[in-house]
Write a protein that holds these residues in place. Structure first.
Motif, mmCIF file in Angstrom:
data_model
loop_
_atom_site.group_PDB
_atom_site.id
_atom_site.type_symbol
_atom_site.label_atom_id
_atom_site.label_comp_id
_atom_site.label_asym_id
_atom_site.label_seq_id
_atom_site.Cartn_x
_atom_site.Cartn_y
_atom_site.Cartn_z
ATOM 1 N N SER A 171 50.815 43.090 52.507
ATOM 2 C CA SER A 171 49.859 42.454 51.616
ATOM 3 C C SER A 171 49.949 43.087 50.236
ATOM 4 O O SER A 171 49.900 44.308 50.090
ATOM 5 C CB SER A 171 48.446 42.631 52.189
ATOM 6 O OG SER A 171 47.483 42.185 51.289
ATOM 7 N N PHE A 172 50.074 42.236 49.205
ATOM 8 C CA PHE A 172 50.076 42.680 47.813
ATOM 9 C C PHE A 172 48.920 41.952 47.129
ATOM 10 O O PHE A 172 48.910 40.721 47.094
ATOM 11 C CB PHE A 172 51.388 42.336 47.123
ATOM 12 C CG PHE A 172 52.587 42.877 47.834
ATOM 13 C CD1 PHE A 172 52.997 44.188 47.618
ATOM 14 C CD2 PHE A 172 53.295 42.117 48.743
ATOM 15 C CE1 PHE A 172 54.084 44.707 48.284
ATOM 16 C CE2 PHE A 172 54.398 42.615 49.414
ATOM 17 C CZ PHE A 172 54.795 43.918 49.178
ATOM 18 N N GLY A 173 47.958 42.703 46.597
ATOM 19 C CA GLY A 173 46.769 42.046 46.064
ATOM 20 C C GLY A 173 46.310 42.564 44.723
ATOM 21 O O GLY A 173 46.671 43.666 44.297
ATOM 22 N N PHE A 174 45.542 41.726 44.070
ATOM 23 C CA PHE A 174 44.857 42.110 42.846
ATOM 24 C C PHE A 174 43.533 41.366 42.795
ATOM 25 O O PHE A 174 43.366 40.334 43.450
ATOM 26 C CB PHE A 174 45.706 41.828 41.598
ATOM 27 C CG PHE A 174 45.974 40.371 41.363
ATOM 28 C CD1 PHE A 174 45.116 39.609 40.582
ATOM 29 C CD2 PHE A 174 47.073 39.747 41.936
ATOM 30 C CE1 PHE A 174 45.355 38.262 40.382
ATOM 31 C CE2 PHE A 174 47.327 38.412 41.730
ATOM 32 C CZ PHE A 174 46.463 37.661 40.945
ATOM 33 N N GLY A 175 42.598 41.901 42.034
ATOM 34 C CA GLY A 175 41.296 41.263 41.985
ATOM 35 C C GLY A 175 40.444 41.731 40.841
ATOM 36 O O GLY A 175 40.838 42.600 40.037
ATOM 37 N N VAL A 176 39.259 41.152 40.758
ATOM 38 C CA VAL A 176 38.274 41.456 39.722
ATOM 39 C C VAL A 176 37.022 41.967 40.423
ATOM 40 O O VAL A 176 36.615 41.450 41.460
ATOM 41 C CB VAL A 176 37.963 40.195 38.900
ATOM 42 C CG1 VAL A 176 36.924 40.494 37.831
ATOM 43 C CG2 VAL A 176 39.214 39.628 38.267
ATOM 44 N N ILE A 177 36.414 42.979 39.826
ATOM 45 C CA ILE A 177 35.181 43.576 40.358
ATOM 46 C C ILE A 177 34.059 43.308 39.359
ATOM 47 O O ILE A 177 34.215 43.565 38.168
ATOM 48 C CB ILE A 177 35.344 45.099 40.564
ATOM 49 C CG1 ILE A 177 36.539 45.399 41.465
ATOM 50 C CG2 ILE A 177 34.069 45.704 41.127
ATOM 51 C CD1 ILE A 177 36.931 46.856 41.483
ATOM 52 N N PHE A 178 32.939 42.809 39.873
ATOM 53 C CA PHE A 178 31.758 42.562 39.024
ATOM 54 C C PHE A 178 30.621 43.454 39.439
ATOM 55 O O PHE A 178 30.438 43.763 40.572
ATOM 56 C CB PHE A 178 31.291 41.102 39.173
ATOM 57 C CG PHE A 178 32.312 40.131 38.720
ATOM 58 C CD1 PHE A 178 32.463 39.840 37.377
ATOM 59 C CD2 PHE A 178 33.125 39.489 39.635
ATOM 60 C CE1 PHE A 178 33.412 38.908 36.967
ATOM 61 C CE2 PHE A 178 34.046 38.558 39.228
ATOM 62 C CZ PHE A 178 34.207 38.264 37.905
#
Length: 178
Positions: A171-178
C-alpha cells in the motif's frame, strides 16, 4: 444486526465532527488515498503478480484522537476497489498510530483492522488489515498531510458463490489531515 452496528459507528463518527472547539486540538480527521499494488491472491484459486497485474484503489475517512503525544487512535470508513479480479468492499475499521521516536514525532507506525459488512451483488464482505509506517506534517494546528507505505491484507467472502479469497498487497498512500 450488521446494519445496526454500521449505523452506530457512522453516528459515532459524525458525532466527533460536532465536538466543541475547545477539544479540537486532540481530534483530527484524515482523508487518505491508497494505491494497492497486488502481490498475490489465495483461496478458491491462486494467482500471483506474474499471472495478473493486480492493483487496487482505496479511499478512507478516519476520525482520530490523540491520546498522548505518541499514541493516536480512532475509527474509520473506507471504500476499496480491487482489480484483476475485481472486488468492491466498504470496510469499517479501528486505527492505531504510534510515534515510537520521541525526537521525530512526525514518523509513526500504524495498524488498521476492520471488517466489510456489506455482501451484495459486486460487494464483498471480509476482514481487512493494514500495517505500515508513515510521515505526517502539520502545517497549521488543524491542517496537514501524511504519506505512508505498508502492507494490506484483505479477505473476500462471497456467500452466493462460496468464493473466499485473501489478497496480499503493498500500500502506498497519501492524505490530508484536518
Amino acid at each position: 444486526m450488521k446494519k445496526k452496528i454500521a449505523k452506530l459507528l457512522l453516528v459515532s463518527l459524525l458525532g466527533i465532527f460536532t465536538l466543541p472547539s475547545f477539544a479540537q486540538n486532540k481530534f483530527h480527521v484524515a482523508i487518505d488515498y491508497h494505491y494497492l499494488f497486488g502481490l498475490s491472491e489465495k483461496g478458491s484459486y491462486n494467482i500471483s503478480r506474474k499471472d495478473s497485474k493486480m492493483y487496487g484503489n482505496s479511499l478512507h475517512l478516519t476520525a482520530l484522537y490523540n491520546f498522548t503525544s505518541q499514541i493516536t487512535g480512532g475509527l474509520g470508513l473506507g471504500a476499496d476497489r480491487y482489480e484483476s479480479p475485481g472486488y468492491n468492499t466498504f470496510p469499517i475499521y479501528a486505527s492505531l498510530q504510534y510515534s515510537f521516536l520521541r525526537h521525530l514525532p512526525n514518523i509513526y507506525t500504524y495498524s488498521n483492522i476492520g471488517y466489510a459488512f456489506i455482501n451484495k451483488n459486486d460487494t464483498y464482505s471480509g476482514l481487512t488489515w493494514d500495517l505500515g509506517c508513515g510521515y505526517k506534517k502539520m502545517i497549521r494546528s488543524h491542517f496537514g498531510y501524511n504519506l505512508n507505505i505498508g502492507y494490506n491484507l484483505k479477505q473476500f467472502e462471497k456467500v452466493v458463490d462460496n468464493d473466499n479469497n485473501t489478497r496480499h498487497s503493498l500500500s502506498f498512500g497519501f492524505g490530508v489531515i484536518f
